[in-house]
Design an enzyme around this catalytic site. Structure first.
Site, PDB file in Angstrom:
ATOM      1  N   GLY A  46       0.811  -1.224   0.000  1.00 12.64           N
ATOM      2  CA  GLY A  46       0.000   0.000   0.000  1.00 12.64           C
ATOM      3  C   GLY A  46       0.837   1.263   0.000  1.00 12.64           C
ATOM      4  O   GLY A  46       0.550   2.224  -0.720  1.00 12.64           O
ATOM      5  N   CYS A  47       1.891   1.263   0.793  1.00 17.75           N
ATOM      6  CA  CYS A  47       2.762   2.444   0.884  1.00 17.75           C
ATOM      7  C   CYS A  47       3.510   2.667  -0.426  1.00 17.75           C
ATOM      8  O   CYS A  47       3.741   3.807  -0.828  1.00 17.75           O
ATOM      9  CB  CYS A  47       3.734   2.293   2.049  1.00 17.75           C
ATOM     10  SG  CYS A  47       2.889   2.226   3.646  1.00 17.75           S
ATOM     11  N   THR A  48       3.863   1.578  -1.093  1.00 17.76           N
ATOM     12  CA  THR A  48       4.556   1.683  -2.379  1.00 17.76           C
ATOM     13  C   THR A  48       3.646   2.281  -3.435  1.00 17.76           C
ATOM     14  O   THR A  48       4.036   3.212  -4.151  1.00 17.76           O
ATOM     15  CB  THR A  48       5.094   0.309  -2.817  1.00 17.76           C
ATOM     16  OG1 THR A  48       6.053  -0.130  -1.851  1.00 17.76           O
ATOM     17  CG2 THR A  48       5.734   0.377  -4.189  1.00 17.76           C
TER      18      THR A  48
END
Length: 156
Positions: A46-48
């Protein structure tokens, strides 16, 4: 968790970026408004996706006099790895003791797969050049975060 709201003064901070340089909110605000986005952990799916979308839409943000900075509890070395692997083009800031996350009210109890733990909630703040929180983005999917921000900026 007492998250900052629109109209509040943003906490001033100076944190190290992925290159070990000190980055201050006050310096960033001299020439732009700033999207301060908090994310839980570098190099996770998700952060990527969120970071890649901000990378790919940096020019659109710039059209609205806005720069993005990501803040996570990751150490500088991990942030550098994230920047390099994903070819990111903005500052990632290390908040290992989560003092800034606490100040913005985004550090608190989380639940995942039946477990409870303290961590960063994925919330973003648009900080105006006067240092006040112009808008809080707290309802979005990671892959749509950039578009939610751009759509808001387009209405201002």
């Amino acid at each position: 968790m007492n998250t900052l709201q629109a109209g509040a003064q943003a906490p001033q901070f100076t944190l190290q970026n992925q290159d070990g340089e000190s980055i201050s909110l006050s310096t960033l605000l001299e020439s732009n408004q700033v999207l301060v986005y908090f994310y839980p952990k570098a190099l996770t799916p998700g952060c990527t996706v969120q970071a890649e979308q901000l990378r790919d839409h940096k020019e659109q943000l710039a059209q609205f006099n806005t720069v993005a900075v990501g803040i996570s509890p990751d150490p500088v070395k991990k942030l550098k790895n994230f920047e390099t692997k994903k070819e990111l083009n903005f500052d990632l800031l290390s908040d290992e003791d989560h003092a800034i996350a606490d100040a913005f009210g985004v550090w608190g109890l989380k639940k995942f797969m039946g477990k409870e733990y303290d961590g960063i909630h994925r919330i973003s703040f648009l900080i105006g050049q006067d240092g006040t929180v112009k808008h809080v983005f707290n309802k979005f999917k990671t892959k749509e975060h950039h578009q939610v921000v751009i759509d808001y900026l387009a209405t201002q």
